[in-house]
Design a protein around this motif. Structure first.
Motif, short mmCIF file in Angstrom:
data_model
loop_
_atom_site.label_atom_id
_atom_site.label_comp_id
_atom_site.label_asym_id
_atom_site.label_seq_id
_atom_site.Cartn_x
_atom_site.Cartn_y
_atom_site.Cartn_z
N ARG A 1 15.39 38.12 33.94
CA ARG A 1 15.08 39.24 33.21
C ARG A 1 16.13 40.41 33.28
O ARG A 1 16.65 40.51 34.23
N ARG A 2 16.24 41.43 32.33
CA ARG A 2 17.21 42.31 32.27
C ARG A 2 17.40 43.18 33.57
O ARG A 2 18.24 43.53 34.09
N ARG A 3 15.91 43.71 33.78
CA ARG A 3 15.97 44.73 35.08
C ARG A 3 16.42 43.87 36.22
O ARG A 3 17.25 44.41 37.23
N ASP A 4 16.14 42.60 36.46
CA ASP A 4 16.36 41.88 37.66
C ASP A 4 18.03 41.54 37.58
O ASP A 4 18.77 41.51 38.54
N LYS A 5 18.48 41.25 36.39
CA LYS A 5 20.08 41.05 36.22
C LYS A 5 20.81 42.15 36.80
O LYS A 5 21.71 42.14 37.43
N ARG A 6 20.34 43.28 36.47
CA ARG A 6 21.02 44.82 36.64
C ARG A 6 20.86 44.80 38.21
O ARG A 6 22.07 45.30 39.20
N GLU A 7 19.92 44.80 38.79
CA GLU A 7 19.83 44.80 40.17
C GLU A 7 20.64 43.79 41.23
O GLU A 7 21.00 43.94 42.22
N ARG A 8 20.42 42.52 40.53
CA ARG A 8 20.91 41.44 41.45
C ARG A 8 22.55 41.39 41.24
O ARG A 8 23.50 41.19 42.11
N VAL A 9 23.15 42.09 40.13
CA VAL A 9 24.56 42.15 40.08
C VAL A 9 24.79 43.41 40.86
O VAL A 9 26.00 43.32 41.44
N ARG A 10 24.09 44.34 41.03
CA ARG A 10 24.63 45.37 41.84
C ARG A 10 24.37 45.25 43.23
O ARG A 10 25.21 45.45 44.06
N GLU A 11 23.66 44.28 43.59
CA GLU A 11 23.45 43.92 45.01
C GLU A 11 24.68 43.06 45.35
O GLU A 11 25.22 43.02 46.53
N LEU A 12 25.07 41.95 44.50
CA LEU A 12 25.98 41.45 44.68
C LEU A 12 27.51 42.04 44.89
O LEU A 12 28.17 41.72 45.49
N LEU A 13 27.93 42.98 43.72
CA LEU A 13 28.89 43.76 43.95
C LEU A 13 28.75 44.64 45.34
O LEU A 13 30.08 44.79 45.67
N HIS A 14 27.81 45.12 45.73
CA HIS A 14 27.59 45.47 47.06
C HIS A 14 27.97 44.79 48.30
O HIS A 14 28.76 45.21 49.03
N LEU A 15 27.60 43.42 48.18
CA LEU A 15 27.94 42.29 49.35
C LEU A 15 29.42 42.27 49.35
O LEU A 15 29.86 42.18 50.54
N VAL A 16 30.17 42.20 48.07
CA VAL A 16 31.69 41.99 48.23
C VAL A 16 32.53 43.09 47.89
O VAL A 16 33.62 43.14 47.77
N GLY A 17 31.91 44.33 48.37
CA GLY A 17 32.53 45.45 48.48
C GLY A 17 33.01 46.22 47.06
O GLY A 17 34.22 46.84 47.24
N LEU A 18 32.46 45.87 45.94
CA LEU A 18 33.07 46.24 44.72
C LEU A 18 32.17 47.04 43.96
O LEU A 18 32.11 47.15 42.82
N ASP A 19 31.27 47.96 44.54
CA ASP A 19 30.53 48.76 44.03
C ASP A 19 31.05 49.89 43.17
O ASP A 19 30.77 50.29 42.04
N HIS A 20 32.39 50.34 43.71
CA HIS A 20 32.97 51.40 42.85
C HIS A 20 33.77 50.72 41.76
O HIS A 20 34.32 51.56 41.02
N ALA A 21 34.09 49.58 41.55
CA ALA A 21 34.75 48.93 40.59
C ALA A 21 34.04 48.21 39.71
O ALA A 21 34.64 47.30 38.65
N ALA A 22 32.56 48.37 39.43
CA ALA A 22 31.82 47.59 38.61
C ALA A 22 31.99 47.73 37.18
O ALA A 22 32.15 46.78 36.50
N ASP A 23 32.74 48.99 36.72
CA ASP A 23 32.87 49.00 35.34
C ASP A 23 34.45 48.79 35.23
O ASP A 23 35.10 49.13 34.08
N GLN A 24 35.27 48.40 36.03
CA GLN A 24 36.66 48.14 35.64
C GLN A 24 36.78 46.71 35.10
O GLN A 24 36.00 45.78 35.27
N HIS A 25 37.92 46.58 34.49
CA HIS A 25 38.12 45.04 34.06
C HIS A 25 39.19 44.25 34.92
O HIS A 25 39.96 45.19 35.69
N PRO A 26 39.56 42.99 34.87
CA PRO A 26 40.02 42.20 35.61
C PRO A 26 41.57 42.86 35.68
O PRO A 26 42.32 42.90 36.83
N ARG A 27 42.17 43.33 34.52
CA ARG A 27 43.42 43.59 34.66
C ARG A 27 43.72 45.06 35.38
O ARG A 27 44.98 45.52 35.61
N GLU A 28 42.62 45.93 35.58
CA GLU A 28 42.61 46.88 36.32
C GLU A 28 42.52 46.88 37.94
O GLU A 28 42.50 47.81 38.46
N VAL A 29 42.32 45.70 38.28
CA VAL A 29 42.14 45.46 39.89
C VAL A 29 43.13 44.59 40.44
O VAL A 29 43.85 43.84 39.80
#
Length: 284
Positions: A125-153
């Motif tokens: 579900r869309r709501r679960d997608k957003r929350e799971r992605v947010r959870e995973l990005l936090h897990l790997v320390g990328l909360d701050h880079a969620a909206d960046q593209h691969p070439r920018e990191v």
């Protein structure tokens, strides 16, 4: 340590949706037809991985390390033997497994968050997608880079996003093919610690292919040393030359003397003379 994996949260309580899978490889063989005749890459691989265990695979080039990983993930089929996860045979690409490669393989036109979202199971579900992605990005320390593209990191950040994408489907088995091989030495050490943190948070079964003996001993519960069948005169020899149980509790002391001894043994098994015992005796 629990073997449950966490799914998107509903309210304040995590929802348990899966668990680490035990892996059983029974007398696995893999050969390829060649103009000069059939070439055997793997022979007689008989190994069991306990649920939640980290097992590293090392060996010379061409000994079948990546082939073994592909077989477990269902990306290839053995020419003999059987592979099963929790007793159920692997016959095709298996959704209980996820794989991360040496290169992050992110889609350049998508943000890091969108790349991680690609790993989610179909029908999420869309709501679960957003929350799971947010959870995973936090897990790997990328909360701050969620909206960046691969070439920018950096390369390390891209590899963290690749790991998050692999974890997105809550795999029972995580397959890692030289995941840190392209990184600089310092970033590689940090990524090893991150993998252990991820495993503590979401304790899946991990099968790791690496050329780095120190990495194998630092991360794994056991290390499988494979031999090259091409260079083996004994036609009955199996692919697994040795299985080494690594002592100690993770995270281990990188400077531990016992690990240094195991490192020397493994390197000598790979044909590298470390002079470890000679130098040790000379310093007494």
């Amino acid at each position: 340590m629990t073997s449950a994996l966490l799914a998107p949260r509903t309210g304040n309580a995590p929802v348990v949706v899966g668990a680490a899978n035990a892996v059983r490889l029974e007398n696995i063989e893999r050969g390829f037809p060649m103009p000069e005749g059939r070439r055997e890459v793997l022979r007689g691989v008989d190994v069991e991985l306990a649920a939640g265990e980290i097992v590293a695979v090392v060996g010379p080039s061409g000994c079948g390390k990546s082939t073994l990983l592909r077989l477990v993930g269902g990306l290839d089929a053995p020419t003999g033997g059987r592979i099963s996860l929790d007793g159920t045979g692997v016959t095709d690409t298996d959704e209980r497994t996820a794989i991360a490669f040496q290169e992050p393989r992110l889609l350049p036109w998508r943000t890091l968050a969108q790349n991680v979202e690609l790993g989610l199971p179909r029908g999420t579900r869309r709501r679960d997608k957003r929350e799971r992605v947010r959870e995973l990005l936090h897990l790997v320390g990328l909360d701050h880079a969620a909206d960046q593209h691969p070439r920018e990191v950096s390369g390390g950040m891209a590899q963290r996003a690749s790991l998050a994408r692999a974890l997105a489907r809550n795999p029972g088995v995580l397959l890692l093919d030289e995941p840190f091989g392209a990184l600089d030495a310092l970033t590689r050490l940090r990524m090893q610690d991150l993998l252990l943190e991820i495993h503590a948070a979401e304790p899946t079964t991990v099968l790791l292919v690496t050329h780095d003996v120190e990495e194998a001993l630092y991360l794994a519960d056991r290390v499988l040393l494979l031999r090259s069948l091409v260079d083996e005169a004994d036609t009955d020899a199996t692919s697994v030359a040795r299985t080494i149980t690594v002592p100690g509790i993770r995270p281990r002391d990188r400077a531990d003397r016992g690990l240094a001894d195991l490192r020397a043994d493994l390197l000598e098994g790979l044909g590298v003379n470390t002079h470890h015992r000679i130098s040790t005796e000379e310093t007494r």
